[in-house]
Design a protein around this motif. Structure first.
Motif, PDB file in Angstrom:
ATOM      1  N   VAL A  43       4.637  14.731 -11.361  1.00  0.00           N
ATOM      2  CA  VAL A  43       5.108  14.862 -12.741  1.00  0.00           C
ATOM      3  C   VAL A  43       4.002  15.408 -13.634  1.00  0.00           C
ATOM      4  CG1 VAL A  43       5.878  13.549 -14.757  1.00  0.00           C
ATOM      5  CG2 VAL A  43       6.894  13.111 -12.525  1.00  0.00           C
ATOM      6  N   ALA A  44       2.781  14.892 -13.484  1.00  0.00           N
ATOM      7  CA  ALA A  44       1.666  15.359 -14.314  1.00  0.00           C
ATOM      8  C   ALA A  44       1.361  16.832 -14.040  1.00  0.00           C
ATOM      9  CB  ALA A  44       0.430  14.513 -14.058  1.00  0.00           C
ATOM     10  N   THR A  45       1.430  17.244 -12.792  1.00  0.00           N
ATOM     11  CA  THR A  45       1.203  18.645 -12.453  1.00  0.00           C
ATOM     12  C   THR A  45       2.269  19.534 -13.085  1.00  0.00           C
ATOM     13  OG1 THR A  45       0.200  17.984 -10.360  1.00  0.00           O
ATOM     14  CG2 THR A  45       0.928  20.262 -10.540  1.00  0.00           C
ATOM     15  N   GLY A  46       3.522  19.099 -13.040  1.00  0.00           N
ATOM     16  CA  GLY A  46       4.593  19.863 -13.670  1.00  0.00           C
ATOM     17  C   GLY A  46       4.390  20.006 -15.170  1.00  0.00           C
ATOM     18  N   VAL A  88       1.516  19.911 -16.811  1.00  0.00           N
ATOM     19  CA  VAL A  88       0.387  20.821 -17.041  1.00  0.00           C
ATOM     20  C   VAL A  88       0.811  22.269 -16.839  1.00  0.00           C
ATOM     21  CG1 VAL A  88      -1.853  21.537 -16.118  1.00  0.00           C
ATOM     22  CG2 VAL A  88      -1.405  19.136 -16.551  1.00  0.00           C
ATOM     23  N   ILE A  89       1.610  22.545 -15.816  1.00  0.00           N
ATOM     24  CA  ILE A  89       2.071  23.914 -15.568  1.00  0.00           C
ATOM     25  C   ILE A  89       2.957  24.393 -16.711  1.00  0.00           C
ATOM     26  CG2 ILE A  89       3.581  25.298 -14.073  1.00  0.00           C
ATOM     27  CD1 ILE A  89       2.412  23.724 -11.704  1.00  0.00           C
ATOM     28  N   LEU A  90       3.861  23.553 -17.186  1.00  0.00           N
ATOM     29  CA  LEU A  90       4.729  23.945 -18.297  1.00  0.00           C
ATOM     30  C   LEU A  90       3.929  24.202 -19.576  1.00  0.00           C
ATOM     31  CD1 LEU A  90       7.781  21.569 -17.790  1.00  0.00           C
ATOM     32  CD2 LEU A  90       7.700  24.040 -17.444  1.00  0.00           C
ATOM     33  N   MET A  91       2.971  23.338 -19.866  1.00  0.00           N
ATOM     34  CA  MET A  91       2.164  23.526 -21.074  1.00  0.00           C
ATOM     35  C   MET A  91       1.287  24.776 -20.975  1.00  0.00           C
ATOM     36  SD  MET A  91       1.128  19.586 -21.907  1.00  0.00           S
ATOM     37  CE  MET A  91       0.033  20.016 -23.232  1.00  0.00           C
ATOM     38  N   SER A  92       0.754  25.054 -19.780  1.00  0.00           N
ATOM     39  CA  SER A  92      -0.063  26.261 -19.587  1.00  0.00           C
ATOM     40  C   SER A  92       0.786  27.516 -19.746  1.00  0.00           C
ATOM     41  CB  SER A  92      -0.705  26.249 -18.199  1.00  0.00           C
ATOM     42  OG  SER A  92      -1.558  25.145 -18.066  1.00  0.00           O
ATOM     43  N   GLY A  93       1.997  27.508 -19.206  1.00  0.00           N
ATOM     44  CA  GLY A  93       2.895  28.660 -19.366  1.00  0.00           C
ATOM     45  C   GLY A  93       3.261  28.896 -20.815  1.00  0.00           C
ATOM     46  N   ARG A  94       3.523  27.832 -21.539  1.00  0.00           N
ATOM     47  CA  ARG A  94       3.851  27.946 -22.969  1.00  0.00           C
ATOM     48  C   ARG A  94       2.671  28.538 -23.737  1.00  0.00           C
ATOM     49  NH1 ARG A  94       2.927  23.908 -26.908  1.00  0.00           N
ATOM     50  NH2 ARG A  94       3.880  24.512 -28.850  1.00  0.00           N
ATOM     51  N   GLU A  95       1.465  28.066 -23.434  1.00  0.00           N
ATOM     52  CA  GLU A  95       0.273  28.575 -24.112  1.00  0.00           C
ATOM     53  C   GLU A  95       0.039  30.045 -23.760  1.00  0.00           C
ATOM     54  OE1 GLU A  95      -2.892  28.265 -26.704  1.00  0.00           O
ATOM     55  OE2 GLU A  95      -1.341  26.789 -26.287  1.00  0.00           O
ATOM     56  N   LEU A  96       0.250  30.407 -22.527  1.00  0.00           N
ATOM     57  CA  LEU A  96       0.072  31.790 -22.107  1.00  0.00           C
ATOM     58  C   LEU A  96       1.058  32.708 -22.821  1.00  0.00           C
ATOM     59  CD1 LEU A  96      -1.410  33.706 -20.155  1.00  0.00           C
ATOM     60  CD2 LEU A  96       0.412  33.262 -18.524  1.00  0.00           C
ATOM     61  N   GLY A 134       0.823  -1.210   0.000  1.00  0.00           N
ATOM     62  CA  GLY A 134       0.000   0.000   0.000  1.00  0.00           C
ATOM     63  C   GLY A 134       0.853   1.255   0.000  1.00  0.00           C
ATOM     64  N   ALA A 135       1.914   1.255   0.773  1.00  0.00           N
ATOM     65  CA  ALA A 135       2.806   2.416   0.820  1.00  0.00           C
ATOM     66  C   ALA A 135       3.503   2.616  -0.519  1.00  0.00           C
ATOM     67  CB  ALA A 135       3.832   2.241   1.929  1.00  0.00           C
ATOM     68  N   ASP A 136       3.865   1.522  -1.192  1.00  0.00           N
ATOM     69  CA  ASP A 136       4.490   1.634  -2.508  1.00  0.00           C
ATOM     70  C   ASP A 136       3.536   2.248  -3.519  1.00  0.00           C
ATOM     71  OD1 ASP A 136       6.777   0.514  -1.500  1.00  0.00           O
ATOM     72  OD2 ASP A 136       6.357  -1.515  -2.275  1.00  0.00           O
ATOM     73  N   GLU A 137       2.275   1.835  -3.470  1.00  0.00           N
ATOM     74  CA  GLU A 137       1.278   2.381  -4.391  1.00  0.00           C
ATOM     75  C   GLU A 137       1.053   3.871  -4.142  1.00  0.00           C
ATOM     76  OE1 GLU A 137      -0.755   1.195  -7.033  1.00  0.00           O
ATOM     77  OE2 GLU A 137       0.851  -0.283  -7.024  1.00  0.00           O
ATOM     78  N   VAL A 138       0.952   4.253  -2.888  1.00  0.00           N
ATOM     79  CA  VAL A 138       0.774   5.661  -2.538  1.00  0.00           C
ATOM     80  C   VAL A 138       1.952   6.479  -3.041  1.00  0.00           C
ATOM     81  CG1 VAL A 138       0.672   7.302  -0.617  1.00  0.00           C
ATOM     82  CG2 VAL A 138      -0.737   5.247  -0.578  1.00  0.00           C
ATOM     83  N   ASP A 139       3.162   5.978  -2.847  1.00  0.00           N
ATOM     84  CA  ASP A 139       4.359   6.683  -3.292  1.00  0.00           C
ATOM     85  C   ASP A 139       4.400   6.799  -4.817  1.00  0.00           C
ATOM     86  OD1 ASP A 139       6.807   7.998  -2.700  1.00  0.00           O
ATOM     87  OD2 ASP A 139       7.884   6.190  -3.377  1.00  0.00           O
ATOM     88  N   LYS A 140       4.020   5.723  -5.501  1.00  0.00           N
ATOM     89  CA  LYS A 140       4.005   5.733  -6.969  1.00  0.00           C
ATOM     90  C   LYS A 140       3.033   6.786  -7.498  1.00  0.00           C
ATOM     91  CE  LYS A 140       1.564   2.820  -9.420  1.00  0.00           C
ATOM     92  NZ  LYS A 140       1.042   1.621 -10.079  1.00  0.00           N
ATOM     93  N   TRP A 141       1.819   6.828  -6.958  1.00  0.00           N
ATOM     94  CA  TRP A 141       0.828   7.780  -7.454  1.00  0.00           C
ATOM     95  C   TRP A 141       1.153   9.208  -7.042  1.00  0.00           C
ATOM     96  CZ3 TRP A 141      -2.052   7.131 -11.393  1.00  0.00           C
ATOM     97  CH2 TRP A 141      -2.374   5.840 -11.786  1.00  0.00           C
ATOM     98  N   ARG A 142       1.837   9.394  -5.926  1.00  0.00           N
ATOM     99  CA  ARG A 142       2.276  10.739  -5.553  1.00  0.00           C
ATOM    100  C   ARG A 142       3.288  11.250  -6.576  1.00  0.00           C
ATOM    101  NH1 ARG A 142       4.160  10.253  -0.200  1.00  0.00           N
ATOM    102  NH2 ARG A 142       2.035  10.643   0.470  1.00  0.00           N
ATOM    103  N   LYS A 143       4.233  10.393  -6.990  1.00  0.00           N
ATOM    104  CA  LYS A 143       5.227  10.790  -7.998  1.00  0.00           C
ATOM    105  C   LYS A 143       4.567  11.064  -9.346  1.00  0.00           C
ATOM    106  CE  LYS A 143       9.042   8.328  -5.832  1.00  0.00           C
ATOM    107  NZ  LYS A 143       9.938   7.177  -5.912  1.00  0.00           N
ATOM    108  N   ILE A 144       3.620  10.212  -9.728  1.00  0.00           N
ATOM    109  CA  ILE A 144       2.912  10.424 -10.998  1.00  0.00           C
ATOM    110  C   ILE A 144       2.160  11.752 -10.964  1.00  0.00           C
ATOM    111  CG2 ILE A 144       0.977   9.585 -12.390  1.00  0.00           C
ATOM    112  CD1 ILE A 144       1.920   6.747 -11.751  1.00  0.00           C
ATOM    113  N   SER A 145       1.531  12.076  -9.843  1.00  0.00           N
ATOM    114  CA  SER A 145       0.785  13.338  -9.717  1.00  0.00           C
ATOM    115  C   SER A 145       1.708  14.537  -9.809  1.00  0.00           C
ATOM    116  CB  SER A 145       0.030  13.364  -8.389  1.00  0.00           C
ATOM    117  OG  SER A 145      -0.901  12.329  -8.331  1.00  0.00           O
TER     118      SER A 145
END
Length: 113
Positions: free
Chosen positions: A43-46, A48-56, A30-41
């Motif tokens: 990276v995905a947030t980063g 989205v922020i980079l793509m939004s800045g580029r579009e802006l 369970g801890a491994d899964e939580v850690d995996k999804w935290r890392k995925i989140s």
């Protein structure tokens, strides 16, 4: 009657021994899964922020935000009914129109007196 009810509740509450519990896989999984999804989140947030800045940045250099002093074409000044405020021909955020309207009204008031 209470003994019948007690026996019925015990039968419902007990899990047969041959029934496998899928939820109890161990704490580290369970801890491994939580850690995996935290890392995925993160990276995905980063991304989205980079793509939004580029579009802006690409939108700001495109030139749609520039306003000219030329009067608006007739098709952009269609009113089906007047606005419900003092300067009924001015749209809500058109500050130049409000200034002109108020200056004209002030001039009319001076001429009347």
């Amino acid at each position: 009657m209470s003994s019948v009810l007690t026996r019925a509740l015990r039968r419902v509450a007990t899990v047969p021994r041959n029934m496998r519990r899928f939820a109890s896989q161990g704490g580290d999984h369970g801890a491994d899964e939580v850690d995996k999804w935290r890392k995925i989140s993160i990276v995905a947030t980063g991304v989205v922020i980079l793509m939004s800045g580029r579009e802006l940045l690409s939108l700001s250099s495109h030139g749609h935000g520039e306003h000219s002093d030329k009067p608006l074409p007739d098709y952009m000044h269609i009113r089906s009914k007047p606005f419900p405020w003092e300067c009924s021909d001015c749209s809500l955020f058109d500050t130049d129109c409000f200034k002109k309207c108020k200056a004209e009204r002030a001039g009319e008031l001076v001429e009347e007196h």
